[in-house]
Design an enzyme around this catalytic site. Structure first.
Site, PDB file in Angstrom:
ATOM      1  N   SER A 144      15.949  -2.601  -3.976  1.00 21.20           N
ATOM      2  CA  SER A 144      16.674  -1.178  -3.167  1.00 21.20           C
ATOM      3  C   SER A 144      17.973  -1.692  -2.754  1.00 21.20           C
ATOM      4  O   SER A 144      18.054  -2.841  -2.375  1.00 21.20           O
ATOM      5  CB  SER A 144      15.409  -1.089  -2.176  1.00 21.20           C
ATOM      6  OG  SER A 144      15.978  -0.006  -1.150  1.00 21.20           O
ATOM      7  N   TYR A 157      10.376  -3.376   5.371  1.00 20.77           N
ATOM      8  CA  TYR A 157      10.701  -3.002   4.074  1.00 20.77           C
ATOM      9  C   TYR A 157      11.975  -3.752   3.597  1.00 20.77           C
ATOM     10  O   TYR A 157      11.908  -4.345   2.166  1.00 20.77           O
ATOM     11  CB  TYR A 157      10.625  -1.577   3.863  1.00 20.77           C
ATOM     12  CG  TYR A 157      11.088  -0.942   2.495  1.00 20.77           C
ATOM     13  CD1 TYR A 157      10.074  -1.235   1.614  1.00 20.77           C
ATOM     14  CD2 TYR A 157      12.337  -0.341   2.346  1.00 20.77           C
ATOM     15  CE1 TYR A 157      10.520  -0.760   0.274  1.00 20.77           C
ATOM     16  CE2 TYR A 157      12.510   0.116   0.978  1.00 20.77           C
ATOM     17  CZ  TYR A 157      11.585  -0.270   0.186  1.00 20.77           C
ATOM     18  OH  TYR A 157      12.039   0.329  -0.993  1.00 20.77           O
TER      19      TYR A 157
HETATM   20  N1  LIG Z   1      11.989   6.476  -3.848  1.00 23.82           N
HETATM   21  C1  LIG Z   1      13.176   5.505  -3.409  1.00 23.82           C
HETATM   22  O1  LIG Z   1      13.836   6.341  -2.833  1.00 23.82           O
HETATM   23  C2  LIG Z   1      13.234   4.140  -3.721  1.00 23.82           C
HETATM   24  C3  LIG Z   1      14.503   3.683  -3.329  1.00 23.82           C
HETATM   25  C4  LIG Z   1      14.832   2.311  -3.519  1.00 23.82           C
HETATM   26  C5  LIG Z   1      13.539   1.343  -4.155  1.00 23.82           C
HETATM   27  N2  LIG Z   1      12.502   2.044  -4.455  1.00 23.82           N
HETATM   28  C6  LIG Z   1      11.482   1.155  -5.022  1.00 23.82           C
HETATM   29  O2  LIG Z   1      11.009   1.620  -6.361  1.00 23.82           O
HETATM   30  C7  LIG Z   1       9.543   1.296  -6.395  1.00 23.82           C
HETATM   31  C8  LIG Z   1       8.819   2.475  -6.787  1.00 23.82           C
HETATM   32  O3  LIG Z   1       9.084   3.359  -5.873  1.00 23.82           O
HETATM   33  P1  LIG Z   1       8.525   4.815  -5.695  1.00 23.82           P
HETATM   34  O4  LIG Z   1       9.658   5.611  -5.065  1.00 23.82           O
HETATM   35  O5  LIG Z   1       8.323   5.192  -7.319  1.00 23.82           O
HETATM   36  O6  LIG Z   1       7.107   4.804  -4.910  1.00 23.82           O
HETATM   37  P2  LIG Z   1       5.898   5.710  -4.967  1.00 23.82           P
HETATM   38  O7  LIG Z   1       6.212   7.118  -5.348  1.00 23.82           O
HETATM   39  O8  LIG Z   1       5.501   5.807  -3.635  1.00 23.82           O
HETATM   40  O9  LIG Z   1       5.057   5.154  -5.888  1.00 23.82           O
HETATM   41  C9  LIG Z   1       4.549   3.572  -5.429  1.00 23.82           C
HETATM   42  C10 LIG Z   1       3.777   3.063  -6.632  1.00 23.82           C
HETATM   43  O10 LIG Z   1       3.244   1.981  -6.319  1.00 23.82           O
HETATM   44  C11 LIG Z   1       1.843   1.955  -6.233  1.00 23.82           C
HETATM   45  N3  LIG Z   1       1.171   1.123  -5.070  1.00 23.82           N
HETATM   46  C12 LIG Z   1       1.308   1.379  -3.849  1.00 23.82           C
HETATM   47  N4  LIG Z   1       0.742   0.552  -3.187  1.00 23.82           N
HETATM   48  C13 LIG Z   1      -0.118  -0.406  -4.056  1.00 23.82           C
HETATM   49  C14 LIG Z   1      -0.945  -1.255  -3.699  1.00 23.82           C
HETATM   50  N5  LIG Z   1      -1.599  -1.700  -2.834  1.00 23.82           N
HETATM   51  N6  LIG Z   1      -1.664  -1.836  -5.081  1.00 23.82           N
HETATM   52  C15 LIG Z   1      -1.089  -1.505  -6.202  1.00 23.82           C
HETATM   53  N7  LIG Z   1      -0.244  -0.485  -6.689  1.00 23.82           N
HETATM   54  C16 LIG Z   1       0.340   0.016  -5.282  1.00 23.82           C
HETATM   55  C17 LIG Z   1       1.347   3.079  -6.263  1.00 23.82           C
HETATM   56  O11 LIG Z   1       0.173   3.259  -6.990  1.00 23.82           O
HETATM   57  P3  LIG Z   1      -1.291   4.408  -6.702  1.00 23.82           P
HETATM   58  O12 LIG Z   1      -0.494   5.890  -6.341  1.00 23.82           O
HETATM   59  O13 LIG Z   1      -1.983   4.433  -7.865  1.00 23.82           O
HETATM   60  O14 LIG Z   1      -1.953   3.977  -5.440  1.00 23.82           O
HETATM   61  C18 LIG Z   1       2.380   3.870  -7.021  1.00 23.82           C
HETATM   62  O15 LIG Z   1       2.175   3.906  -8.314  1.00 23.82           O
HETATM   63  C19 LIG Z   1       9.383   0.645  -5.158  1.00 23.82           C
HETATM   64  O16 LIG Z   1       9.564  -1.043  -5.584  1.00 23.82           O
HETATM   65  C20 LIG Z   1      10.153   0.869  -4.126  1.00 23.82           C
HETATM   66  O17 LIG Z   1      10.397   0.222  -3.116  1.00 23.82           O
HETATM   67  C21 LIG Z   1      12.349   3.303  -4.271  1.00 23.82           C
END
Ligand SMILES: NC(=O)c1ccc[n+]([C@@H]2O[C@H](COP(=O)([O-])OP(=O)(O)OC[C@H]3O[C@@H](n4cnc5c(N)ncnc54)[C@H](OP(=O)(O)O)[C@@H]3O)[C@@H](O)[C@H]2O)c1
Length: 251
Positions: A144, A157
């Site tokens: 991130s 985080y």
């Molecule tokens: N969105 C942003 O603005 C942003 C910015 C920078 C970095 N990121 C990074 O991008 C990546 C994806 O983020 P996202 O925005 O797509 O998040 P998201 O929409 O909240 O999705 C999170 C995913 O992680 C899984 N997950 C959460 N807790 C878990 C656990 N205990 N065990 C196994 N799986 C788990 C969820 O699975 P289930 O739903 O099946 O439980 C879901 O598939 C992450 O590494 C995040 O830190 C995101």
């Protein structure tokens, strides 16, 4: 359409929603057989598999709670079992949680949970699968922009993503002799459930775009495009890098 990942296998963690889902679709579109990992969102993971198959690709859903050490061990065994005699070509450590809690209010449970899911699990999963990785394979992490620059309200985080950047460089050094490339993508604010508290309001969206060179909100497909590049042959000389994919936030 060309299939640069034909006959390749890929595991994408957190493929049920958001960025991981877009990455899984992209790798499948490029020809990989995708193990689409999920935790709670089983319906969404099964729907993803259906969408991939309908588009002519192949995928299977695979469950594990990454907060649980034993469940990660079971995931390693399950992936090896499903691979049969094959190797894993692409490992995408994407799943994470983000808890937006100020430093003063961050208790040890909040810190430990994020360290467990965002750092220990990808470390343990990669370690468990390292012998199953193909020569010339790829490991991708989702970091991130908060690892490189200050944003208020999520210090625990942020440090988990700093650890991912460090792990990316060290693993790239360690696995280079086997031709395995290790890179991370550092997204900016991207329209997913995780960013809802920020991007769910007009004010939040305006604040984000005011910090970016490119004046729109990032979409999961913006991240998936770079994941496709890093998983594919055109990035053959790229390793140990953290690639900012944020529309140029806080340049
Ligand atoms: N969105 C942003 O603005 C942003 C910015 C920078 C970095 N990121 C990074 O991008 C990546 C994806 O983020 P996202 O925005 O797509 O998040 P998201 O929409 O909240 O999705 C999170 C995913 O992680 C899984 N997950 C959460 N807790 C878990 C656990 N205990 N065990 C196994 N799986 C788990 C969820 O699975 P289930 O739903 O099946 O439980 C879901 O598939 C992450 O590494 C995040 O830190 C995101």
């Amino acid at each position: 359409m060309s299939k640069p990942l034909a006959n390749k296998t890929a595991l994408v963690t957190g493929a049920s929603r958001g960025i991981g889902r877009a990455i899984a679709k992209r790798l499948a579109r490029d020809g990989a057989h995708v193990f689409a990992h999920y935790n709670r969102s089983s319906n969404s993971a099964e729907a993803l598999v259906g969408e991939i198959e309908e588009a002519g690709g192949s995928a299977e859903a695979i469950a594990a709670d990454l907060e649980d050490v034993k469940a990660v061990d079971r995931l390693v065994a399950d992936v090896k079992d499903r691979l049969g005699g094959r190797k894993l070509d692409i490992l995408v450590n994407n799943a994470a949680v983000a808890e937006f809690v100020a430093f003063a209010d961050t208790d040890t449970e909040t810190l430990d949970r994020q360290l467990a899911i965002n750092v220990r699990a990808p470390f343990q999963l990669t370690s468990g699968l390292v012998d199953s990785l193909a020569e010339g394979g790829r490991v991708l992490f989702t970091s991130s922009v908060v690892a490189r620059t200050y944003f208020p309200g999520a210090p625990a985080y942020a440090i988990t993503k700093g650890a991912i950047d460090t792990l990316t460089r060290h693993l790239a050094g360690e696995l280079g002799e086997r031709g395995i490339r290790v890179n991370a993508i550092a997204p900016g604010a991207t329209e997913t459930d995780m960013a809802e508290s920020l991007l769910g309001s007009d004010e939040g969206r305006a604040q984000v775009t005011s910090l970016q060179a490119l004046k729109r909100i990032g979409q999961p497909e913006d991240i998936a495009g770079v994941a496709g590049f890093l998983a594919g042959p055109d990035s053959a000389w790229v390793t140990g890098q953290v690639i900012d994919v944020s529309g140029g936030i806080k340049l």
